[in-house]
Scaffold this motif. Structure first.
Motif, PDB file in Angstrom:
ATOM      1  N   ARG A 226     -29.365  -9.184  27.236  1.00  0.00           N
ATOM      2  CA  ARG A 226     -29.146 -10.345  28.096  1.00  0.00           C
ATOM      3  C   ARG A 226     -27.711 -10.408  28.597  1.00  0.00           C
ATOM      4  NH1 ARG A 226     -32.737 -14.715  24.483  1.00  0.00           N
ATOM      5  NH2 ARG A 226     -34.714 -13.548  24.715  1.00  0.00           N
ATOM      6  N   ALA A 227     -26.770 -10.032  27.734  1.00  0.00           N
ATOM      7  CA  ALA A 227     -25.376 -10.008  28.171  1.00  0.00           C
ATOM      8  C   ALA A 227     -25.163  -8.972  29.268  1.00  0.00           C
ATOM      9  CB  ALA A 227     -24.462  -9.715  26.980  1.00  0.00           C
ATOM     10  N   VAL A 228     -25.852  -7.837  29.154  1.00  0.00           N
ATOM     11  CA  VAL A 228     -25.721  -6.782  30.161  1.00  0.00           C
ATOM     12  C   VAL A 228     -26.262  -7.258  31.508  1.00  0.00           C
ATOM     13  CG1 VAL A 228     -26.517  -4.492  30.842  1.00  0.00           C
ATOM     14  CG2 VAL A 228     -25.758  -4.879  28.495  1.00  0.00           C
ATOM     15  N   VAL A 229     -27.473  -7.828  31.533  1.00  0.00           N
ATOM     16  CA  VAL A 229     -28.063  -8.213  32.818  1.00  0.00           C
ATOM     17  C   VAL A 229     -27.301  -9.354  33.467  1.00  0.00           C
ATOM     18  CG1 VAL A 229     -30.358  -7.393  32.176  1.00  0.00           C
ATOM     19  CG2 VAL A 229     -29.764  -9.797  31.788  1.00  0.00           C
ATOM     20  N   GLU A 230     -26.651 -10.172  32.659  1.00  0.00           N
ATOM     21  CA  GLU A 230     -25.847 -11.264  33.225  1.00  0.00           C
ATOM     22  C   GLU A 230     -24.571 -10.750  33.866  1.00  0.00           C
ATOM     23  OE1 GLU A 230     -26.940 -15.123  30.403  1.00  0.00           O
ATOM     24  OE2 GLU A 230     -25.339 -13.758  29.783  1.00  0.00           O
ATOM     25  N   ALA A 231     -24.046  -9.623  33.363  1.00  0.00           N
ATOM     26  CA  ALA A 231     -22.726  -9.164  33.795  1.00  0.00           C
ATOM     27  C   ALA A 231     -22.754  -7.994  34.771  1.00  0.00           C
ATOM     28  CB  ALA A 231     -21.892  -8.779  32.573  1.00  0.00           C
ATOM     29  N   CYS A 232     -23.834  -7.247  34.795  1.00  0.00           N
ATOM     30  CA  CYS A 232     -23.863  -6.023  35.600  1.00  0.00           C
ATOM     31  C   CYS A 232     -24.657  -6.228  36.890  1.00  0.00           C
ATOM     32  CB  CYS A 232     -24.468  -4.877  34.806  1.00  0.00           C
ATOM     33  SG  CYS A 232     -23.485  -4.414  33.363  1.00  0.00           S
ATOM     34  N   PRO A 233     -24.234  -5.624  37.990  1.00  0.00           N
ATOM     35  CA  PRO A 233     -24.951  -5.790  39.261  1.00  0.00           C
ATOM     36  C   PRO A 233     -26.398  -5.323  39.181  1.00  0.00           C
ATOM     37  CG  PRO A 233     -22.771  -4.863  39.639  1.00  0.00           C
ATOM     38  CD  PRO A 233     -22.982  -4.848  38.162  1.00  0.00           C
ATOM     39  N   GLU A 234     -26.639  -4.220  38.465  1.00  0.00           N
ATOM     40  CA  GLU A 234     -27.994  -3.679  38.315  1.00  0.00           C
ATOM     41  C   GLU A 234     -28.178  -3.170  36.890  1.00  0.00           C
ATOM     42  OE1 GLU A 234     -28.709  -2.042  42.892  1.00  0.00           O
ATOM     43  OE2 GLU A 234     -28.140  -0.641  41.300  1.00  0.00           O
ATOM     44  N   THR A 235     -29.380  -3.339  36.355  1.00  0.00           N
ATOM     45  CA  THR A 235     -29.690  -2.878  34.998  1.00  0.00           C
ATOM     46  C   THR A 235     -31.127  -2.379  34.961  1.00  0.00           C
ATOM     47  OG1 THR A 235     -28.242  -4.603  34.079  1.00  0.00           O
ATOM     48  CG2 THR A 235     -29.727  -3.490  32.545  1.00  0.00           C
ATOM     49  N   ILE A 236     -31.352  -1.296  34.240  1.00  0.00           N
ATOM     50  CA  ILE A 236     -32.700  -0.774  34.001  1.00  0.00           C
ATOM     51  C   ILE A 236     -33.023  -0.990  32.529  1.00  0.00           C
ATOM     52  CG2 ILE A 236     -34.201   1.257  34.109  1.00  0.00           C
ATOM     53  CD1 ILE A 236     -32.130   2.437  36.132  1.00  0.00           C
ATOM     54  N   ILE A 237     -34.218  -1.502  32.232  1.00  0.00           N
ATOM     55  CA  ILE A 237     -34.605  -1.780  30.854  1.00  0.00           C
ATOM     56  C   ILE A 237     -35.971  -1.174  30.573  1.00  0.00           C
ATOM     57  CG2 ILE A 237     -35.068  -3.554  29.110  1.00  0.00           C
ATOM     58  CD1 ILE A 237     -33.403  -5.463  30.986  1.00  0.00           C
ATOM     59  N   ALA A 238     -36.056  -0.343  29.547  1.00  0.00           N
ATOM     60  CA  ALA A 238     -37.323   0.198  29.065  1.00  0.00           C
ATOM     61  C   ALA A 238     -37.604  -0.442  27.712  1.00  0.00           C
ATOM     62  CB  ALA A 238     -37.254   1.716  28.929  1.00  0.00           C
ATOM     63  N   ALA A 239     -38.660  -1.242  27.621  1.00  0.00           N
ATOM     64  CA  ALA A 239     -38.974  -1.952  26.383  1.00  0.00           C
ATOM     65  C   ALA A 239     -40.321  -1.505  25.836  1.00  0.00           C
ATOM     66  CB  ALA A 239     -38.972  -3.465  26.611  1.00  0.00           C
TER      67      ALA A 239
END
Length: 394
Positions: A226-239
């Protein structure tokens, strides 16, 4: 044509499983295979999942396709589980995938489609399948320092120094929690610093979140993502849902692409659906259906969370027991890091020769890099493992 095929290298973990099965010793211990096991050596079906399956059997009326992206409700509930309210729904494109591995592969496919020249920066060590998939796809890879074998912790200074070598548009692959294979995690202070440096070089974080709920709890394990997606312009997540829902064989996962710019969602969502179509068309639904049922029913969800907490605290107890046994038997606190690690795995940091000696002399099976599955232990086998570790001189 077939005569041109070359024999591929054997999967080391599968080979280890076969060797364990063939070992006649009754007191052998399997710490290699990467699945959760209870104190009796079983991988149980979680109570809420079994209840959802019974309900599904009664209620399901069709086996028709759900759509290229899977059921939108599955994506919605997984988005809430992983991301909470850190971003809005309008910022997240998502597709169901065959397990977390399928999500990882689809994420790499999206990277290759968008930027074929991107280098994927991966932790040293990382989950071996990361490297296998990347090699198969022909994507360039650069390792960044991560595990310190001397301390059993993270070489954070080395990690940051290597991340700063990334170029704009490169991918930095991160483990959201419960690092596999080491069990060593970043603190939130370290996460925030790493995020700053990733943004500084213009790289894009990709998070593999395979163990949410196995470390410090569902919310705590999602905090870094959550901290990453709040701070970075783009994020890829594999869950993955394999571990926290115990549905390994149902192959249930999700790939999410998060952008701070909501206007990018339409094209990104279409791209993810397109990639699904090229690889396996419609994703499997049975496991995803069970997950959305559990997450959407207050009673089932409460029971699932309670059982997941039992699993998590049970592994923490085994870690503490092992660290204490090793302190007593070695007269040293050098194994205290085992209690600090999180998730199913820890890495002892010893040589392959010592791992082989554990197998040959004591019937203890772990991966050659000294990764061991803590969930493969119980109260009776912890003392045996501790004594074996001391005996081989680790």
């Amino acid at each position: 044509m077939f005569d041109q095929l070359k024999e591929q290298p054997a999967d080391k973990i599968l080979a280890l499983m076969q060797a364990f099965r063939e070992d006649p010793r009754e007191d052998k211990i399997d710490l290699g295979v990467g699945v959760y096991k209870d104190a009796h050596g079983n991988t149980p079906i979680m109570r809420a999942v079994k209840a959802a399956e019974k309900r599904l059997w009664d209620e399901e009326t069709t086996k028709a396709y759900t759509g290229l992206a899977g059921d939108p409700l599955f994506a919605e509930r997984m988005r809430d589980l992983v991301l909470g309210d850190s971003v809005s729904a309008e910022q997240v494109a998502a597709v169901a995938t065959p397990g977390g591995t399928g999500a990882v592969r689809q994420g790499f496919d999206m990277v290759r489609l968008a930027n074929p020249d991107a280098t994927i920066h991966v932790s040293d060590p990382t989950w071996p399948n990361h490297l296998s998939i990347l090699k198969h796809m022909g994507l360039p890879v650069a390792p960044y320092r991560y595990f310190d074998s001397d301390t059993g912790g993270v070489d954070f200074a080395g990690m940051i120094a290597d991340i700063l070598k990334a170029r704009p548009g490169d991918i930095v692959l991160l483990h959201g929690c419960c690092h596999n294979p080491t069990g060593a995690n970043l603190s939130m202070v370290e996460w925030k610093h790493a995020i700053e440096k990733i943004n500084e070089v213009g790289a894009i974080p990709m998070i593999d979140l395979a163990y949410q709920g196995f470390g410090d709890g569902l919310e705590a394990d999602a905090a870094a993502t959550r901290a990453v997606v709040e701070a970075c312009p783009e994020t890829i997540i594999a869950a993955s849902c394999s571990k926290n829902f115990g549905i390994y064989r149902e192959r249930t996962g999700i790939l999410m692409a998060v952008s701070q710019d909501p206007s990018r969602k339409k094209v990104t969502q279409g791209t993810l659906a397109y990639l699904n179509r090229q690889n396996y068309s419609f994703p499997p639904d049975h496991g995803a259906r069970l997950v959305l049922m559990v997450l959407g029913d207050d009673e089932l969800r409460a029971d699932w969370e309670a059982e997941l907490e039992e699993v998590r605290t049970g592994m923490l107890e085994l870690r503490r027991l092992l660290a204490d046994e090793l302190r007593q038997r070695s007269n040293s606190d050098r194994f205290e890091f085992l209690a600090e690690h999180r998730g199913m795995f820890s890495r002892l940091g010893c040589s392959p020769e010592m791992v082989e000696k554990l197998r040959a002399d004591h019937g203890i099976y772990m991966v050659g890099d000294s990764r061991m599955n803590i969930a493969g232990l119980n109260r009776d086998t912890v003392p045996k493992l501790a004594q074996a570790i001391v005996d081989v001189g680790i």
